[in-house]
Design an enzyme around this catalytic site. Sequence first.
Site, short mmCIF file in Angstrom:
data_model
loop_
_atom_site.label_atom_id
_atom_site.label_comp_id
_atom_site.label_asym_id
_atom_site.label_seq_id
_atom_site.Cartn_x
_atom_site.Cartn_y
_atom_site.Cartn_z
N CYS A 118 -9.60 6.54 26.27
CA CYS A 118 -9.55 7.77 25.47
C CYS A 118 -10.85 8.55 25.49
O CYS A 118 -10.88 9.73 25.11
CB CYS A 118 -9.15 7.44 24.04
SG CYS A 118 -7.58 6.53 23.92
N HIS A 263 -10.52 13.51 20.17
CA HIS A 263 -9.43 12.80 20.81
C HIS A 263 -8.25 12.72 19.85
O HIS A 263 -8.41 12.36 18.67
CB HIS A 263 -9.89 11.40 21.21
CG HIS A 263 -8.77 10.47 21.53
ND1 HIS A 263 -7.79 10.76 22.46
CD2 HIS A 263 -8.45 9.24 21.01
CE1 HIS A 263 -6.93 9.76 22.52
NE2 HIS A 263 -7.31 8.83 21.65
N ASN A 293 -0.76 10.35 21.19
CA ASN A 293 -2.02 9.96 21.82
C ASN A 293 -1.81 9.88 23.33
O ASN A 293 -1.16 8.97 23.83
CB ASN A 293 -2.46 8.60 21.26
CG ASN A 293 -3.78 8.12 21.83
OD1 ASN A 293 -4.25 8.61 22.85
ND2 ASN A 293 -4.37 7.13 21.18
#
Length: 339
Positions: A118, A263, A293
Amino acid sequence: MILSIPQGARILATGSAVPDLCINNQHLSQIVETSDDWIVNRTGIKERRILADKEKSIIDLASSASMNALQKASMKPLDIDLIILATSSPNDLFGSAGQLQASIGAHKAIAFDLTAACSGFVLAIVTATQFIQNGSYNNILVVGADVLSKWINWTDRSTCILFGDAAGAAIVQSCSQEDNGILGFQLNTDGKKAYQLSIPYEQNNYKTINNKTLKIVQGQFKHIVMNGKEVYKFAVSHVPVSILQCLNSLNILPKDIHWLLLHQANERILHAVANRLSISPNKIISNLSKYGNTSAASIPLALDEALNSQKIANNDIIVISGFGAGLTWGTVVIKWKCK
């Protein structure tokens, strides 16, 4: 870290791509014991895109995002000197950047993968900036892409509700110091906590039948495992510190930034970080509810959508911060420069 630069660097254009298949929370409630209210209240996610077409791969998503960015920049693939593909779910364990290079026809570009989950896009932007500032390359294609649906246990409620597939691209180009758009960065890793979020490799003893003297240990990668509570605590405690350190090195106050782009992991994390920095929620860039995500793709995907909607204006200061597996986290501060 403040960038001491003989050569400036800026993000010239962005692009993004998502799969066609959209899975909402109601759909997931038919697979695992959950509900739309439960997922939205805890994560802010309403739906996610999944790459389900057997004929498609991460290369297709990355190529679409890349061509989108090139078109906006009025550039040809042959203008690209370097391709950095940030991904933790490559099409080939040896790396997929070469496949991306071939797919878009950027035959003059060197290409390599960067694996940082990420945080991958942030590290890739910093890496690209270093190559530009030391004079090695002028036009760099940075792509964040992941298809974590391939690595999810779809019976695990703690993870299957979170992730989606996507790709986002940015073209980083050399420029004058006056037009420099990459102001500074700050990076960290705590490998002692890597087990909190990982796709672990599991060994099993295997002995070859044809050669009794040769003992080979083989195994396979498992599904995503995550300690959600610990990852949350890590993010809300470490990310604000990273951002403040980076801003302090640039003599920029949190109140002076225009946009906070984190993020896209969890809505609670986004607001908790903003709150700790006394940054208005109105300055948060988020598309988490639509995509979930998407790992290395989440930041460039959200950035591209914000630019497409003309939310970001010339000379706006954007704080970008990635965090996740490794555990690795980092911040890059940019000033948006219109073409």
